[in-house]
Write a protein that holds these residues in place. Structure first.
Motif, mmCIF file in Angstrom:
data_model
loop_
_atom_site.group_PDB
_atom_site.id
_atom_site.type_symbol
_atom_site.label_atom_id
_atom_site.label_comp_id
_atom_site.label_asym_id
_atom_site.label_seq_id
_atom_site.Cartn_x
_atom_site.Cartn_y
_atom_site.Cartn_z
ATOM 1 N N ASN A 12 -7.194 1.765 1.822
ATOM 2 C CA ASN A 12 -5.927 1.020 1.763
ATOM 3 C C ASN A 12 -5.261 0.930 0.405
ATOM 4 O OD1 ASN A 12 -6.317 0.619 4.450
ATOM 5 N ND2 ASN A 12 -7.037 -1.480 4.251
ATOM 6 N N PHE A 13 -5.846 0.173 -0.527
ATOM 7 C CA PHE A 13 -5.136 -0.124 -1.774
ATOM 8 C C PHE A 13 -5.665 0.743 -2.904
ATOM 9 C CE2 PHE A 13 -4.773 -3.801 0.885
ATOM 10 C CZ PHE A 13 -3.460 -4.206 0.726
ATOM 11 N N PRO A 70 -1.037 4.195 4.697
ATOM 12 C CA PRO A 70 -2.114 3.759 3.814
ATOM 13 C C PRO A 70 -3.298 4.713 3.877
ATOM 14 C CG PRO A 70 -1.369 1.977 5.240
ATOM 15 C CD PRO A 70 -0.759 3.237 5.767
ATOM 16 N N THR A 121 0.841 -1.192 0.000
ATOM 17 C CA THR A 121 0.000 0.000 0.000
ATOM 18 C C THR A 121 0.880 1.247 0.000
ATOM 19 O OG1 THR A 121 0.020 0.183 2.395
ATOM 20 C CG2 THR A 121 -1.708 -1.168 1.421
#
Lengths: 93, 198, 582
Positions: free
Chosen positions: C550-551, C546, C542
């Motif tokens: 998150n991603f 983060p 990440t």
């Protein structure tokens, strides 16, 4: 279960009312038996057997355990096992 | 930017479950252990007692039988409210859910009559072990009923707005609420003979 | 259930007002940090209580210097600690350390922050439940602390709260029980969340056998919390009824208190409490140790630059450990007079449960074999965990056998044993985790110099605190003694109490570099990239720190968690989310 078609659900509804009739009958039955004043071991046996049948009916049909996913069976199996372990406590003392 | 949390309304392809359904079953598993601990305590205390009164000699069996039937009927209306949603009949859902809430209240009313009667005869939890267990077990069960009524009331009024946004998710929530309500019924099915009939 | 994951407003996190973003946050990372900070404060507090007890043990009856006069006459007279206050400190030290310190840090802190990242999820499955879980813990902690201020002071019947003593104790015990109800609720909500998150929200390609060991450890731990805590809740309800409604669940008939027969209906059974309590509290031991093992596994694999030795064996062992932990509880109770058959059963299960612990520890030890080990702070703590937990585990064996337990029961030997498991064991692992994941949370590394000072002094002094306890315990000195000099058999080992107490205070001093390091590195630490340790697991994929969700794009996983030093690869780490060769 959430994805059953309306037709399936209609069938379920009939089952629900049949289960209700069975539960009501068993309730009256267990109360009636209690008025017979059976000796305690027999009374416990009858009461618990009837209660277990009622519980099984609720769990199987109202809680849809008749067709549930594997993970839920696994979690419940684990729980039932540890529940049984809990009931060891009176034996231990 | 932020990714959505998956499997809120659609089931996970492998587990076949929505998050809420798996969650409620985990919660019920812990509830089984809670009442398991109490049942275990009941058995231990009863078997080690010198003498134990028969439930019917102390408690009102007809009233409790009525309460058992009330809870069973409420279980039926609860499952019917879910079935109505599954058949996309929101109006019927409201009726059944309303009935479930009313039956829950009725159960509590009957229960409070029972309690009031006991108190007026100076029977309290401190009287002896029988009453201690009776009040504790039924009291904790009563708290669970109250909790269920609150959840059901929420889904009857403000929570039902979700139906118009995401019917699938709403149906899943009612199923979860139903599972809890049936569990409360199930506990009573065991409490009733154990406390009143034996 | 509040499966309602994302409100419309929460997907625009930058527009949230301060109190929604940092106080009543739904983001697992903020909640994880809240848990971490709160539980670190509680750890410090619980440790301070112990440092005060250590004064009384080393110099009984002498006025406490510096702070002795700050306490009212109900607690200390002229700076001399009263027995009642000593008991309060003992009970609250245990309660705070376990229920408000170590478990919330290991499960609430690390579990919340790291687990969703490691499985590639945008958040926990039930963010609102997650928030409620934290606030329930917080309220439970405040309730616990408030008990110091009720009349008669806080709970003083030990962290185990054995009746009948606890049933007739002062009102602080009632507050303790209410606090426990909140803490149990928090644990239950948290464990449901972890189980559902792990089963449902793993990234595509992340099968169960590709999960980092940390996730497995948290997963098993969640089942322990889910199924073992409710019986204690049942017991707490019964004890609450005893204290508030006048029932006698744990009061036998004809109990004599202060020369008079207690006015109660009687017929209860104090041993019932012990059963229900230990039915939780033994699995609780594994709640304390499993996440620690998970952290150590992550830190070791990354800092040895090679795959964990026996990953599958470790996973199977942790599952078996969790399962067995439910059927060993009566080994805490050999002295209550159970039948030999039953004590035989529990001795056998206790011996069996040591096997999976040894498997995990051995696998972690063998992971060091032939590795190019980095001796950085997180890895020092992780490696120190191995012998420390080893001592804790091995000294437990004589306690699991009834014959030797009869001598050692309730002595300082027991205290030494479980502290080796929890303090230089679990807490060292937690420190390893803090140093390891700090760069991911803040984008800055903690200072290595301060970290090594923290490590080496902690390591020396913590052994100075706990090692002598084994000697004292073998000499038969009981735990919970207000004044050990009152007992002839405790006098020969009394000088050891001074060694332990001085070690404890120095151990306290050794935490100061950590505190400075923790807060100082927030502002002055060396800035790092997304993956400063060159690790393979998903939390390093990440952005750092983060963002909400998150991603940037949902990750896809192609391989197992510990692909370090794979032959034929250019780099010595092969991240789980990397689609091709590297």
């Amino acid at each position: 279960m959430a994805h059953a078609s309306s037709e399936d659900i209609r069938k379920h509804v009939k089952v629900y009312f049949a289960v209700f009739a069975a539960l009501a009958f068993l309730t009256v039955l267990t109360v009636a038996v209690s008025y017979l004043h059976l000796p305690l071991p027999k009374a416990i046996l009858v009461a618990l057997v009837v209660a277990s049948i009622k519980g099984a009916l609720v769990a199987t049909f109202f809680m849809h355990l008749s067709s549930e996913k594997k993970i839920i069976y696994a979690i419940l199996l684990l729980t039932v096992f540890f529940f049984a372990v809990l009931l060891l406590i009176p034996v231990l003392s | 930017m932020s990714a959505e949390i998956r499997y809120i309304s659609k089931p996970h392809p492998v587990s076949g479950l929505t998050n809420s359904k798996l969650g409620i079953w985990c919660f019920l598993a812990s509830e089984v252990m809670l009442f398991g601990g109490l049942f275990s305590a009941y058995i231990l205390l009863r078997t080690s007692a010198v003498e134990w009164p028969q439930g019917a000699s102390r408690l009102n069996v007809p009233l409790a039988t009525l309460n058992t039937l009330i809870l069973i009927i409420s279980s039926v209306t609860m499952v019917m409210s879910w079935a109505s949603l599954a058949m996309k009949e929101f109006g019927k859902y409201r009726k059944y859910m309303g009935a479930t809430v009313l039956l829950g209240f009725l159960f509590l009313v009957v229960k409070s009559f029972e309690y009031g009667h006991k108190f007026s005869h100076h029977h309290f939890p401190s009287t002896d072990m029988f009453y201690a267990l009776y009040f504790t077990l039924t009291g904790l069960h009563g708290l669970h009923v109250i909790g269920g009524i609150i959840v059901n009331l929420y889904f009857l009024f403000p929570g039902s707005a979700l139906w118009h946004k995401d019917p699938e998710q709403f149906t899943g929530r009612i199923e979860a609420a139903g599972l809890y309500w049936h569990f409360v019924d199930l506990v009573w099915i065991f409490l009733f003979p154990v406390l009143y009939l034996l | 259930m509040s499966s309602h994951a994302h409100d419309h407003d929460s997907s625009h996190s930058h527009k949230l007002p301060f109190w929604r973003k940092y106080i009543f946050s739904l983001d697992h990372k903020v909640i994880g940090v809240q848990y971490t900070v709160t539980s670190l404060v509680f750890l410090l507090l619980g440790f301070s209580l112990m440092m005060m007890m250590r004064w009384q043990l080393a110099y009984p009856g002498k006025p406490m210097p510096l702070i002795g006069n700050l306490f009212g006459d109900a607690l200390m007279v002229g700076g001399i600690m009263l027995p009642e206050f000593y008991n309060q400190l003992g009970a609250m030290h245990g309660t705070i350390m376990i229920f408000l310190g170590v478990v919330p840090l290991a499960v609430g802190g690390f579990g919340n922050y790291v687990l969703p990242l490691q499985i590639g999820a945008p958040d926990m499955a039930f963010p609102k439940l997650n928030m409620m879980s934290y606030w329930s813990y917080f309220v439970g902690g405040v309730v616990m602390l408030s008990s110091f201020f009720v009349s008669g002071g806080s709970a003083q019947s030990g962290w185990t709260s054995y009746p009948p003593l606890s049933d007739i104790a002062t009102s602080g015990q009632t507050v303790w029980l209410f606090g426990m109800v909140f803490l149990i609720t928090s644990s239950l909500l948290g464990s449901v969340n972890f189980i559902v998150t792990t089963i449902q929200l793993r990234a595509d390609g992340l099968s169960f056998w590709r999960l980092p060991f940390f996730v497995w450890a948290q997963f098993v731990t969640s089942f322990l919390l889910l199924l073992a805590f409710p019986p204690l809740e049942a017991a707490a309800v019964l004890q609450l009824m005893d204290r508030v409604a006048g029932t006698s669940f744990f009061l036998p008939s004809g109990l004599v208190v202060g020369g008079k027969i207690l006015e109660a209906s009687g017929g209860g059974n104090p041993v019932l409490w012990q059963h229900l309590f230990w039915f939780l509290a033994h699995p609780e031991v594994y709640v304390l140790i499993l996440p620690a093992m998970g952290i150590v596994a992550e830190v070791l694999a990354c800092n040895t630059r090679k795959p964990l030795y026996g990953y599958k064996a470790m996973v199977y062992s942790s599952i078996f450990l969790g399962f067995m932990s439910f059927i060993v509880w009566a080994h805490h109770m050999y002295l209550v007079g159970m039948s030999t058959t039953m004590s035989g059963f529990f001795q056998i299960t206790t011996m069996i449960i040591s096997i999976p612990s040894v498997v995990i520890l051995t696998a972690l030890l063998l992971s060091l074999w032939g590795a190019s080990i980095r001796f950085n702070t997180p890895n020092l703590f992780a490696m120190a965990f191995l012998p420390m937990f080893g001592i804790g585990g091995l000294t437990g064996l004589p306690l699991g056998l009834a014959a030797s337990d009869i001598h050692l029961h309730d002595t300082y030997y027991v205290i030494g044993h479980f502290h080796y498991v929890v303090a230089p064991g679990t807490i060292f692992a937690l420190f390893a985790g803090i140093y390891h994941w700090f760069p991911k949370v803040t984008g800055r590394k903690m200072s290595e110099i301060l970290g090594k000072i923290h490590f080496f002094f902690s390591f020396i002094f913590i052994n100075g605190v706990f090692m002598p306890m084994f000697i004292q315990g073998l000499a038969g000195v009981s735990r919970r003694l207000y004044d050990p000099t009152q007992y002839a058999h405790a006098l020969p080992t009394q000088p050891l109490n001074i060694v332990m107490s001085v070690s404890a205070w120095l151990l306290g001093l050794a935490q100061i570099p950590f505190i400075f390091n923790f807060f100082g590195s927030l502002f002055f630490g060396k800035k790092t990239g997304d993956n400063p340790w060159k690790a393979t697991t998903l939390e390093w994929a990440t952005p750092t720190p983060p963002p909400h969700g998150n991603f940037a794009t949902p990750p896809v996983v192609y391989r197992g968690p510990y692909e370090y030093s794979v032959p034929g690869q250019k780099n010595d780490f092969w991240p789980q989310h990397m689609s091709g060769d590297n």
